[in-house]
Design a protein around this motif. Structure first.
Motif, PDB file in Angstrom:
ATOM      1  N   LEU A 102      93.531  93.602  94.880  1.00  0.00           N
ATOM      2  CA  LEU A 102      94.667  94.212  94.406  1.00  0.00           C
ATOM      3  C   LEU A 102      95.385  94.880  95.312  1.00  0.00           C
ATOM      4  O   LEU A 102      96.839  94.626  95.398  1.00  0.00           O
ATOM      5  CB  LEU A 102      94.399  94.928  93.234  1.00  0.00           C
ATOM      6  N   ILE A 103      94.544  95.735  96.250  1.00  0.00           N
ATOM      7  CA  ILE A 103      95.330  96.465  97.271  1.00  0.00           C
ATOM      8  C   ILE A 103      95.952  95.437  98.478  1.00  0.00           C
ATOM      9  O   ILE A 103      97.114  95.637  98.770  1.00  0.00           O
ATOM     10  CB  ILE A 103      94.321  97.383  97.986  1.00  0.00           C
ATOM     11  N   ALA A 104      95.180  94.190  98.620  1.00  0.00           N
ATOM     12  CA  ALA A 104      95.757  93.227  99.448  1.00  0.00           C
ATOM     13  C   ALA A 104      97.046  92.488  98.991  1.00  0.00           C
ATOM     14  O   ALA A 104      97.773  92.170  99.818  1.00  0.00           O
ATOM     15  CB  ALA A 104      94.661  92.353  99.795  1.00  0.00           C
ATOM     16  N   LYS A 105      97.093  92.343  97.588  1.00  0.00           N
ATOM     17  CA  LYS A 105      98.203  91.651  96.863  1.00  0.00           C
ATOM     18  C   LYS A 105      99.369  92.527  97.314  1.00  0.00           C
ATOM     19  O   LYS A 105     100.529  91.836  97.326  1.00  0.00           O
ATOM     20  CB  LYS A 105      97.854  91.231  95.599  1.00  0.00           C
ATOM     21  N   SER A 106      99.378  93.891  96.811  1.00  0.00           N
ATOM     22  CA  SER A 106     100.764  94.517  96.753  1.00  0.00           C
ATOM     23  C   SER A 106     100.851  95.938  97.339  1.00  0.00           C
ATOM     24  O   SER A 106     101.856  96.611  97.538  1.00  0.00           O
ATOM     25  CB  SER A 106     100.960  94.661  95.111  1.00  0.00           C
ATOM     26  N   GLN A 107      99.648  96.515  97.634  1.00  0.00           N
ATOM     27  CA  GLN A 107      99.611  97.994  98.190  1.00  0.00           C
ATOM     28  C   GLN A 107      99.199  98.056  99.667  1.00  0.00           C
ATOM     29  O   GLN A 107      98.940  99.046 100.213  1.00  0.00           O
ATOM     30  CB  GLN A 107      98.800  98.753  97.249  1.00  0.00           C
ATOM     31  N   LEU A 108      99.094  97.100 100.457  1.00  0.00           N
ATOM     32  CA  LEU A 108      98.653  97.289 101.631  1.00  0.00           C
ATOM     33  C   LEU A 108      99.294  97.828 102.593  1.00  0.00           C
ATOM     34  O   LEU A 108      98.921  98.619 103.498  1.00  0.00           O
ATOM     35  CB  LEU A 108      97.996  95.848 102.122  1.00  0.00           C
ATOM     36  N   THR A 109     100.702  97.748 102.618  1.00  0.00           N
ATOM     37  CA  THR A 109     101.522  98.406 103.265  1.00  0.00           C
ATOM     38  C   THR A 109     101.869  99.833 103.077  1.00  0.00           C
ATOM     39  O   THR A 109     102.264 100.641 103.811  1.00  0.00           O
ATOM     40  CB  THR A 109     102.977  97.683 103.423  1.00  0.00           C
ATOM     41  N   SER A 110     101.597 100.171 101.808  1.00  0.00           N
ATOM     42  CA  SER A 110     101.515 101.605 101.338  1.00  0.00           C
ATOM     43  C   SER A 110     100.279 102.551 101.779  1.00  0.00           C
ATOM     44  O   SER A 110     100.620 103.806 101.749  1.00  0.00           O
ATOM     45  CB  SER A 110     101.676 101.989  99.664  1.00  0.00           C
ATOM     46  N   LEU A 111      99.294 101.904 102.435  1.00  0.00           N
ATOM     47  CA  LEU A 111      98.504 102.617 102.904  1.00  0.00           C
ATOM     48  C   LEU A 111      98.758 103.537 104.255  1.00  0.00           C
ATOM     49  O   LEU A 111      99.328 102.615 104.718  1.00  0.00           O
ATOM     50  CB  LEU A 111      97.149 101.748 103.165  1.00  0.00           C
TER      51      LEU A 111
END
Length: 365
Positions: free
Chosen positions: A130-139
């Protein structure tokens, strides 16, 4: 209150121009130390030259600063937090300043040990997907480093024990698609780090995919196998699966398992577990004899509606304390430990299992 973290407003590298080009001051300071060890210099000469004294001090300070940062980066890359719980605060109060982000929660919670637990492995893989799909750049940069470090451990674990390769293939496929979009559309979104770092990560993911593609399952010739079990036990095993792809994969092992995996009642029960009757009526598939094709129904409904998620163990959220934590059932049974310092009279009534999507939604402000 002093600032304990690394400030992004701090000065960058210190450089000096030489005959061979520009060099960092840490290398210059090392050259100066080697020269000082070979020759004895009169300290009065250096003290009389004020500019040279300032330059040497700056070089030594920069060398110590870079050495400290380099050591900090090395330790961060190879160590993980072992915290079992974190406080989730979404706003600043008199007692607490700031708020908890997704990257901070991912850094501090003990995911490195969770992937070694077979009950939590699927949960962590789904969260990474799920992080790879939508939240990767927010890390943050550190969170991204921990993300790929944990992913590296997961891939190596699958290559060693040959378990759950399909889950990791799906995760790497989504991650490679996201990285391709970010690399091709550079400038359209804010990326933490240099573009070359993202290209290197994409190459690493493609290399992992190739390794999993070439993975060969080793056949064990000793001991009891599935073929030795009676039919009613094999059928009972198939009815315990909640994923249709696991049933299809197991049916490819032997002709007997293939016959059991094509049972209409098995797929009917699987459809009734994941989907509602109203959803059946919208996508009804009948055979030539007028029977419902439950197997085709399952994979068709899976394209339109989400299936029920089932995990052996998940993170929990305490509504009374606003704490996200891993619950150790062995300690909870032996020592009556709730998994975090809870102040509620009945802690178990305040606990809520946190799905991977709920984990991400907790940090959407």
């Amino acid at each position: 209150m002093p600032f304990l973290g690394q400030d992004w407003r701090s000065p960058g590298w210190s450089w000096i121009k030489t005959e061979d080009g520009w060099k960092r001051c840490d290398s210059c300071s090392q050259e100066l130390r080697s020269e000082n060890s070979q020759y004895t210099i009169n300290h009065s000469i250096i003290l009389n030259n004020g500019e040279e004294e300032i330059f040497n001090n700056e070089c030594e300070y920069a060398a110590k600063k870079r050495k400290k940062e380099h050591f900090g980066n090395d330790t961060a890359a190879h160590s993980f937090y072992r915290e079992k719980w974190i406080y989730v605060h979404k706003e600043s109060t008199k007692e607490r300043h700031g708020y908890c982000t997704l990257g901070e929660a991912f850094n501090r919670l003990d995911f490195s040990s969770a992937i070694q637990d077979i009950r939590r492995f699927t949960y962590v893989v789904k969260l990474l997907q799920l992080i790879a799909k939508s939240q990767l750049t927010s890390l943050s940069g550190v969170a991204q480093k921990n993300y790929f470090s944990i992913l590296d451990r997961i891939v190596q674990k699958v290559l060693d024990d040959h378990q759950n390769p399909r889950l990791i293939k799906d995760l790497l496929q989504d991650l490679s698609s996201t990285l391709c979009i970010l690399v091709r559309g550079v400038g359209k979104s804010v990326l933490v780090g240099n573009i070359n770092i993202w290209i290197c990560r994409l190459e690493t993911v493609l290399n992992w995919q190739q390794q999993l593609q070439n993975l060969q399952m080793t056949k064990v010739n000793s001991g009891l196998t599935l073929s030795d079990l009676p039919l009613h036990m094999l059928n009972n095993i198939l009815y315990r699966f909640s994923d249709g792809w696991d049933i299809v994969t197991l049916g490819q092992v032997t002709p007997t398992l293939y016959m059991l995996s094509e049972d209409r009642r098995l797929w009917k029960k699987l459809c009734q577990y994941h989907f509602a009757e109203k959803q059946f009526c919208r996508h009804l598939i009948l055979s030539e004899k007028g029977h419902i094709e439950w197997k085709l129904m399952y994979f068709t409904l899976q394209k339109y509606y989400p299936t029920k998620e089932q995990y052996g163990d998940t993170l929990h959220f305490c509504r009374h304390c606003s704490i996200l934590f891993w619950k150790d059932y062995h300690l909870a049974w032996l020592l009556k430990d709730s998994g975090h310092p809870c102040t509620a009279a009945d802690p178990d009534s305040c606990f809520t299992p946190v799905s991977p999507q709920h984990f991400i939604d907790l940090f959407k402000f």
